[in-house]
Scaffold this motif. Structure first.
Motif, PDB file in Angstrom:
ATOM      1  N   UNK A   5       0.807  -1.228   0.000  1.00 23.07           N
ATOM      2  CA  UNK A   5       0.000   0.000   0.000  1.00 23.07           C
ATOM      3  C   UNK A   5       0.837   1.273   0.000  1.00 23.07           C
ATOM      4  N   UNK A   6       0.219   2.311  -0.532  1.00 19.35           N
ATOM      5  CA  UNK A   6       0.798   3.656  -0.464  1.00 19.35           C
ATOM      6  C   UNK A   6      -0.333   4.648  -0.236  1.00 19.35           C
ATOM      7  N   UNK A   7      -0.203   5.474   0.788  1.00 20.88           N
ATOM      8  CA  UNK A   7      -1.213   6.492   1.107  1.00 20.88           C
ATOM      9  C   UNK A   7      -0.748   7.827   0.532  1.00 20.88           C
ATOM     10  N   UNK A   8      -1.568   8.404  -0.323  1.00 25.13           N
ATOM     11  CA  UNK A   8      -1.253   9.686  -0.967  1.00 25.13           C
ATOM     12  C   UNK A   8      -1.991  10.803  -0.235  1.00 25.13           C
ATOM     13  N   UNK A  80      -6.511  13.180  -0.508  1.00 23.33           N
ATOM     14  CA  UNK A  80      -6.184  14.601  -0.667  1.00 23.33           C
ATOM     15  C   UNK A  80      -7.440  15.455  -0.470  1.00 23.33           C
ATOM     16  N   UNK A  81      -7.276  16.728  -0.117  1.00 25.13           N
ATOM     17  CA  UNK A  81      -8.447  17.596   0.098  1.00 25.13           C
ATOM     18  C   UNK A  81      -9.181  17.915  -1.193  1.00 25.13           C
ATOM     19  N   UNK A  82     -10.486  18.140  -1.063  1.00 27.82           N
ATOM     20  CA  UNK A  82     -11.316  18.561  -2.196  1.00 27.82           C
ATOM     21  C   UNK A  82     -12.140  19.782  -1.748  1.00 27.82           C
ATOM     22  N   UNK A  83     -11.547  20.967  -1.782  1.00 25.88           N
ATOM     23  CA  UNK A  83     -12.223  22.183  -1.312  1.00 25.88           C
ATOM     24  C   UNK A  83     -13.139  22.790  -2.366  1.00 25.88           C
ATOM     25  N   UNK A  94      -6.452  19.418  -6.459  1.00 24.26           N
ATOM     26  CA  UNK A  94      -5.611  18.486  -5.676  1.00 24.26           C
ATOM     27  C   UNK A  94      -5.869  17.027  -6.038  1.00 24.26           C
ATOM     28  N   UNK A  95      -7.124  16.689  -6.295  1.00 26.95           N
ATOM     29  CA  UNK A  95      -7.483  15.314  -6.649  1.00 26.95           C
ATOM     30  C   UNK A  95      -6.932  14.944  -8.028  1.00 26.95           C
ATOM     31  N   UNK A  96      -7.100  15.837  -8.985  1.00 26.92           N
ATOM     32  CA  UNK A  96      -6.598  15.592 -10.338  1.00 26.92           C
ATOM     33  C   UNK A  96      -5.072  15.478 -10.325  1.00 26.92           C
ATOM     34  N   UNK A  97      -4.417  16.321  -9.534  1.00 23.54           N
ATOM     35  CA  UNK A  97      -2.964  16.266  -9.413  1.00 23.54           C
ATOM     36  C   UNK A  97      -2.515  14.923  -8.842  1.00 23.54           C
ATOM     37  N   UNK A 112      -6.466   1.477  -7.224  1.00 25.33           N
ATOM     38  CA  UNK A 112      -6.462   2.852  -6.733  1.00 25.33           C
ATOM     39  C   UNK A 112      -7.782   3.101  -5.995  1.00 25.33           C
ATOM     40  N   UNK A 113      -7.677   3.503  -4.740  1.00 20.29           N
ATOM     41  CA  UNK A 113      -8.876   3.766  -3.929  1.00 20.29           C
ATOM     42  C   UNK A 113      -8.907   5.241  -3.554  1.00 20.29           C
ATOM     43  N   UNK A 114     -10.076   5.858  -3.746  1.00 20.69           N
ATOM     44  CA  UNK A 114     -10.255   7.279  -3.431  1.00 20.69           C
ATOM     45  C   UNK A 114     -11.025   7.432  -2.125  1.00 20.69           C
ATOM     46  N   UNK A 115     -10.486   8.256  -1.224  1.00 23.50           N
ATOM     47  CA  UNK A 115     -11.165   8.549   0.047  1.00 23.50           C
ATOM     48  C   UNK A 115     -11.687   9.981   0.078  1.00 23.50           C
ATOM     49  N   UNK A 116     -11.225  10.816  -0.833  1.00 23.49           N
ATOM     50  CA  UNK A 116     -11.606  12.229  -0.856  1.00 23.49           C
ATOM     51  C   UNK A 116     -13.098  12.385  -1.162  1.00 23.49           C
ATOM     52  N   UNK A 117     -13.711  13.365  -0.518  1.00 22.96           N
ATOM     53  CA  UNK A 117     -15.121  13.650  -0.767  1.00 22.96           C
ATOM     54  C   UNK A 117     -15.297  14.245  -2.161  1.00 22.96           C
ATOM     55  N   UNK A 118     -16.230  13.685  -2.925  1.00 19.98           N
ATOM     56  CA  UNK A 118     -16.480  14.165  -4.289  1.00 19.98           C
ATOM     57  C   UNK A 118     -17.975  14.146  -4.575  1.00 19.98           C
ATOM     58  N   UNK A 119     -18.377  14.759  -5.683  1.00 24.64           N
ATOM     59  CA  UNK A 119     -19.782  14.658  -6.082  1.00 24.64           C
ATOM     60  C   UNK A 119     -19.968  13.394  -6.922  1.00 24.64           C
TER      61      UNK A 119
END
Length: 411
Positions: A5-8, A80-83, A94-97, A112-119
């Motif tokens: 694993x790797x946490x980004x 990563x943050x999603x402001x 930040x997410x796209x980066x 690849x697993x995403x934890x960031x809040x998104x629509x």
């Protein structure tokens, strides 16, 4: 598959993920913030969520800001943050980066697993195409796999830590269920598995929208009671005697989730020509609370013959909520900053921020400045600030903006 694993992103969300996984796997932690990495290598957490002993499990060699160091990973968790931007629209940069960076080191078969809040629709509609374009792999051909597991981190909450809460995760490809569960069983008390990305994305944003609206209702009732000189505390106590009354309190709403998620939801609704009537109603009330309290404080100081442009006034509690150092969208700090512009004798007091904002706040144990003040305005009730209401010489100066019976504390 030997999972590596790797946490980004190693902020409030990523760090607890990294700490828990490091107990079971040789896990890398990656962050573009060089200072953050160097601090963690010294067992220093600038967010003050973890002590030095908690961080000793992290191996310095696995903490990095160099993308080349994580090439051997095969299980990426993006935190990563999603402001929102200045126009209250989703800022996915930040997410796209993060997607671009992962795509550069991605190998065939990686997860690849995403934890960031998104629509709803972001993971498959935005993240996947970015990864495909840079990596050359095709998601539809199972060259790589994506999942979505929305974070539920609550800063400063020792009761609902990662290992004590249920966690949902969308795993579209059934062949990955066992692999993902092997990792994510270390990140929750109970895993709730879904196979649908959009349903899981939607569930995340409505969790916080519901809370935002409920707090807004209490804020509106608080404003109503204040204008009609009705004791809100008594009203709340009486109403809460009914079995199905939900116990929410008025307050300043800050942080990364509640002031952001409604705009993500309304954005995708607008794109699909769906009119939302309730979603942003809470936002307008909660954002108005800062202006309401500024006016309320001014009126209070005027009644007490205290000149906010001249006299020594201390604003206590500046973070977005009690017992955390998180300053994201802090309405309390904005109130303090408003008054500070008028008066150099306006000081801030917060035990969590002394090292972060030395030039703007005083040491919370600075008895001389506390005693010299004409008024201490309590905005956030940190436990470390309880002494303000226990010392008689300070208690008589204390004004808690969310308490109605001020005569009992400020004489």
């Amino acid at each position: 598959m030997n999972i590596r694993p790797c946490v980004i992103g190693l902020g409030y969300v990523g760090l607890p993920v990294l700490l828990n996984l490091s107990k079971k796997f040789q896990t890398f932690g990656f962050d573009v913030n060089k200072k953050r990495i160097l601090d963690l290598k010294k067992n220093i957490d600038s967010t003050k969520e973890y002590r030095q002993n908690d961080l000793k499990i992290l191996k310095s060699a696995r903490l990095t800001y160099n993308l080349n160091d994580i090439k051997k990973s095969n299980f990426y968790i993006i935190c990563v943050p999603t402001p929102v931007n200045i126009k209250k629209k989703p800022d996915l940069n930040p997410l796209i980066s993060a997607c671009k960076m992962v795509a550069k080191v991605l190998n065939k078969g990686d997860i690849v697993i995403f934890e960031s809040t998104v629509y709803p629709g972001t993971t498959q509609g935005i993240c996947v195409p970015v990864i495909e374009r840079i990596s050359g792999f095709k998601y539809g051909k199972n060259d790589f796999f994506v999942c979505y597991s929305p974070e539920r981190v609550n800063p400063g909450d020792n009761k609902h830590t990662l290992k004590k809460i249920d966690k949902i995760i969308a795993i579209p490809n059934s062949s990955n269920v066992n692999k993902v569960k092997k990792v994510y069983k270390n990140l929750s008390k109970k895993l709730i598995i879904s196979n649908n990305l959009e349903e899981t994305e939607t569930s995340k944003v409505i969790e916080n929208i519901q809370r935002d609206i409920n707090i807004a209702l209490m804020n509106e009732i608080y404003i109503f009671c204040d204008k009609l000189k009705i004791n809100f505390e008594n009203v709340h106590k009486l109403a809460s005697t009914k079995w199905n009354f939900t116990n929410y309190s008025p307050g300043l709403v800050g942080g990364h989730c509640l002031p952001v998620d409604p705009y993500y939801f309304s954005h995708i609704a607008e794109q699909n020509k769906i009119q939302t009537r309730v979603t942003l109603a809470g936002r307008s009330i909660n954002e108005y609370m800062r202006k309401f309290l500024i006016k309320k404080i001014k009126n209070f100081l005027k009644d007490k013959k205290i000149n906010y442009k001249k006299d020594i006034i201390i604003f206590a509690g500046l973070t977005y909520k009690k017992n955390v150092s998180d300053m994201r969208n802090s309405q309390s700090f904005k109130i303090f900053d408003y008054f500070r512009k008028f008066n150099r004798n306006t000081h801030g007091l917060d035990p969590f921020l002394e090292k972060n904002l030395k030039e703007k706040i005083i040491n919370y144990k600075d008895s001389k400045k506390l005693e010299a003040s004409k008024c201490i305005i309590l905005l956030v009730e940190h436990k470390k600030l309880n002494f303000l209401s226990k010392k008689s010489n300070l208690k008589k100066k204390l004004y808690n903006v969310f308490k109605i019976n001020q005569g009992k504390t400020y004489q």
